[in-house]
Design a protein around this motif. Sequence first.
Motif, short mmCIF file in Angstrom:
data_model
loop_
_atom_site.label_atom_id
_atom_site.label_comp_id
_atom_site.label_asym_id
_atom_site.label_seq_id
_atom_site.Cartn_x
_atom_site.Cartn_y
_atom_site.Cartn_z
N ILE A 327 0.43 -1.57 -0.13
CA ILE A 327 -0.05 0.31 0.50
C ILE A 327 1.01 1.69 -0.17
CG2 ILE A 327 -1.36 1.74 1.42
CD1 ILE A 327 -2.73 -1.76 2.26
N LYS A 328 1.89 1.23 0.88
CA LYS A 328 2.91 2.22 1.09
C LYS A 328 2.89 2.87 -0.68
CE LYS A 328 6.58 4.52 3.92
NZ LYS A 328 7.44 4.08 5.25
N LYS A 376 -9.18 0.38 5.21
CA LYS A 376 -9.54 1.62 6.94
C LYS A 376 -10.24 0.64 8.04
CE LYS A 376 -11.60 5.50 4.11
NZ LYS A 376 -12.41 6.13 3.69
N LYS A 377 -11.15 -0.62 7.45
CA LYS A 377 -10.93 -0.99 9.16
C LYS A 377 -10.24 -2.53 8.95
CE LYS A 377 -15.70 0.69 8.38
NZ LYS A 377 -17.20 0.54 8.50
N LYS A 378 -9.44 -2.79 8.16
CA LYS A 378 -8.51 -4.05 8.59
C LYS A 378 -9.18 -5.63 8.05
CE LYS A 378 -6.12 -1.26 11.94
NZ LYS A 378 -7.42 -0.32 12.31
N LEU A 379 -10.57 -5.68 7.01
CA LEU A 379 -10.97 -6.73 7.25
C LEU A 379 -10.78 -7.46 5.57
CD1 LEU A 379 -14.83 -4.79 7.19
CD2 LEU A 379 -13.63 -6.46 9.06
N SER A 380 -10.75 -8.41 6.14
CA SER A 380 -10.69 -9.87 5.10
C SER A 380 -12.06 -9.54 4.12
CB SER A 380 -10.41 -10.69 5.26
OG SER A 380 -9.02 -11.28 6.38
N PHE A 381 -11.03 -10.16 2.91
CA PHE A 381 -12.87 -10.19 1.99
C PHE A 381 -12.31 -11.00 0.92
CE2 PHE A 381 -9.41 -7.19 0.16
CZ PHE A 381 -9.30 -7.38 -0.76
N ASN A 382 -13.30 -11.06 -0.11
CA ASN A 382 -13.85 -12.12 -0.89
C ASN A 382 -14.92 -11.90 -1.68
OD1 ASN A 382 -15.99 -14.53 -1.19
ND2 ASN A 382 -14.78 -13.93 1.56
N ASN A 407 -0.69 -1.09 13.44
CA ASN A 407 -2.05 -1.12 13.95
C ASN A 407 -2.20 -0.40 12.17
OD1 ASN A 407 -4.46 -1.04 15.12
ND2 ASN A 407 -4.82 1.64 15.66
N GLN A 408 -1.79 0.25 11.52
CA GLN A 408 -1.88 0.36 10.29
C GLN A 408 -2.01 -1.26 9.17
OE1 GLN A 408 0.08 3.43 8.98
NE2 GLN A 408 -0.98 5.26 10.20
#
Length: 917
Positions: A327-328, A376-382, A407-408
């Motif tokens: 991301i950075k 933003k919410k540190k959530l996994s996804f599919n 924490n990022q």
Amino acid sequence: MQISETHYLKEELDKLIKSDIFIFEFIESSSLDGIWYWDLENPENQWMSERFWKILGFDPKDKEHKSIEWQKLVHEEDLKLALDNFHKHLEDSSYPYDQILRYKHANGSVVWIRCRGLAIRDENGKPIRMIGAHNDMTMVMDSLKKLESYNGLDKLNQDLTQKYKQEQTQRIEVQKINRTIERHINLIDKFIISATLDLDGVIASVSNAFCKVSGYTKKELLGKSYSKFLYPDIQDEFIKKIKNLEDNEILEEECKSLKKDGTTYWIFSTISALKNDENERVGYSIFSIDITDKNIIKQNNLELKTVKETLDNAAKIAKLGTWEWDIKKDIIKFSKIANDIFGIQTGQFVDFETLKKLVVKDDKRRYRRIFNRAVKKKLSFNFEYRIYKNDEIRKLWVIGNPIVENNQVVRITGIVQDVTELKQVEEELEEAQKIARVGHYNYNANKDIFTNSYIIDEIFGFDNNKEKSLRVWQLLIHQEDRKRVTKYFKDIVALKDKFDIEYRVVNRKTQAIKWVHMLGELSFDRNGKISSYFGTIQDITKRKELESDLQQAHNVFEHTHDGILVTDEDGNILNVNKSYEKITGYKLEEVIGLNPSILKSGVHDDEFYKELWEEVKTNGYWSGEIHNKRKDGKIYQELLTINAIYNENGHICNYIGLFSDITKQRKQDKLILQQSRTAAIGEMLENIAHQWRQPLSIISTSSSGLKLLLEMDINNEIPKEKVLNVLDDINKYTQYLSDTIEDFRSFFKGDMTQIKVFNVRDTLEKLLNLTKDSFSHSFITFIQDSNKEDLFVENNENILTQALINIYNNAKDALVENVDENRKRLFFLSSHRRGDLLHLHFRDNAGGIKREVLNQIFDPYFTTKHESIGTGLGLYMTYQIITKQLKGSIEVHNVTYEYKGEIHKGAEFTIKLPLSK
């Protein structure tokens, strides 16, 4: 007073002696003349053995188990000493409770008794019980006194105290050793998996550790063969090995074993032979350690290696690519497979916005929202989305997992798969299930939960958001099928078989009844109980309806009065029904594979059959009358319809013949036709009588007048021309009568079977000549259209004439009966061509036919006339002639119409006949 032999302190002491070896040793070394057990929590209660009371000369049954019982018998000074030692012992366990006390015997004498005790404490060190023993010292004390060795009771008790301390010191050392040994034994029992077996391998003893690791209780293990608790594959081999064990041999073995719950565990066992004092082998000892974790780790490593290899292969096969987004730096790295999926060159890095450009427009907003939420919410996804690749749209499935530092979210890693073809297959499968109305299900018996595909929800009317239990499913089975289905499943469970059953269900939402076909398999746990079952359910309602229709068709086929035969495309008979057998005399087995030509009668020539089959092949059917021959040789007449059956390619695959025996009917029709013709002849004779009345009158008058003139003409003065004119008139009307007779003869004796082409306009003209005088005499005005077009029909003219005479006569009778002579009586005829059909319309103004009898007008023997003038056969024969012999149609309707400014109401007959080609 009688004292119960059982006492709670006695029962408690028995258990204590059995469970605590140190208590037993104390009693064994101390007790000669009775023991006692004192409840320090309830100090008034103290159990005393019978021996103590017998030494003092009392009956134990007369004594209560109370501390006051013995205290009141002790010398006052000695009691004070005993209580003082008692309290000191309770405060300090090392201080002895040991003294000689003087008791008062029942006979009044003194009994010297040594009383020793040991306090029993709880886990907090609090004294709760005290156990003690008695020794009768009376004889010893008497001997001491005689030997003058007695220095007084105080000195004796001091010596006893000193001796007790020495013994106590030794006892404490022994207790320490024993406790150490006991602790080791407990540790072995608790942590070492051990067992002893007899010579047959039957378990004689096991440690608690064995029970813990196996899940069995000692009761379940003892007396059972040790091999029973090993994995089945090694049971027999294990017994052989221990029986072949040498006397001094030690066997070390890794054994795969079974727990009570059916799971496996591994132990490393050291096995040796057990011998008795005579050096004879009496069994085997087994000491084991649990190496399950070690084996699991070893197995896991192998499995992990296999899984990794499998995953690598699966990734290649399933085209699973990996990706990582820094991301950075905003750089996305791809594996080779991921590069192929996105169409990006190997080794090429892209940023997020570049990758987003590949996303289909309708999916971009959701695509960005999911990634932003992950960051933003540190959530996994599919999720699934679509991309453009080489001018086509591909469907992708992506999984992402955020990597968090301080924490990022610093990176997101994941996998991506091209599921375009998979989705297409899923959609096709779902569509196939939808078309076939097949759904799958799984029932978890332990949780009592049904899970299923949406097709089953539709069939049963389930709410897919709610859990479904076995009870819910059972309640939806049709009430009439529920008992049968329940019994079927009980039998299946008993047999542990697959199931295959059809039954009805009532849709929970619509209450519609559905037929379903349920297939499935049962799964059982090791105890033989059902753990689950799974399978498919198909909606077969349409099939059942079709089966019902087929059954009905079969019933019709078997039970109809008409004969039916079915042939293949070559005309070979495949099947016939019972009516065929009854009509023809041939049984099914006699005609299978034969041609229907076995019924040929010889009445029809080859041309007839050639035209018949050409029509079947051209139009798909043929219908008509035919003469056939029964098995017994008798000729019969049948009404036959042949239909061609076509397959999905439009080719004829079968022929179906449907026929009825009309021999009797045709005889009856012939009789009815004869009756009808006779009636028609009567009508025509009446018409002829009307037609002949005037010509005969003219002939009679002319001939009489001529005779009179000639008789009076004596001088031959009458002109010859006048005589000739009279003779011409006579000849004219004589010829008219002759023509009328010829028309009548032609109708009466004409061939009713001869087929020829004739002009219907001429037929109508002849018919008018036969009926006009009758109409005129009845004051009926005949109105015919002015159409002079020739209209040719190929059939029998006499048959048509007979049919039309019936209509004319029926109209005349209706007009005479229903219309006054003062009113106009009208009869209209019109004829015209419409396509390939001739249309004839006959209309009157007799008021029409009553509505309630309109549908019966063509029935045989039905008439609205008086029985003296009506037979009920005229219109019936007209209908039969028009529809069956002339291949046309006839209808009748009540009509209202206008003629010359006046409104009239009457009946209108419409006849349609095929015109000659």
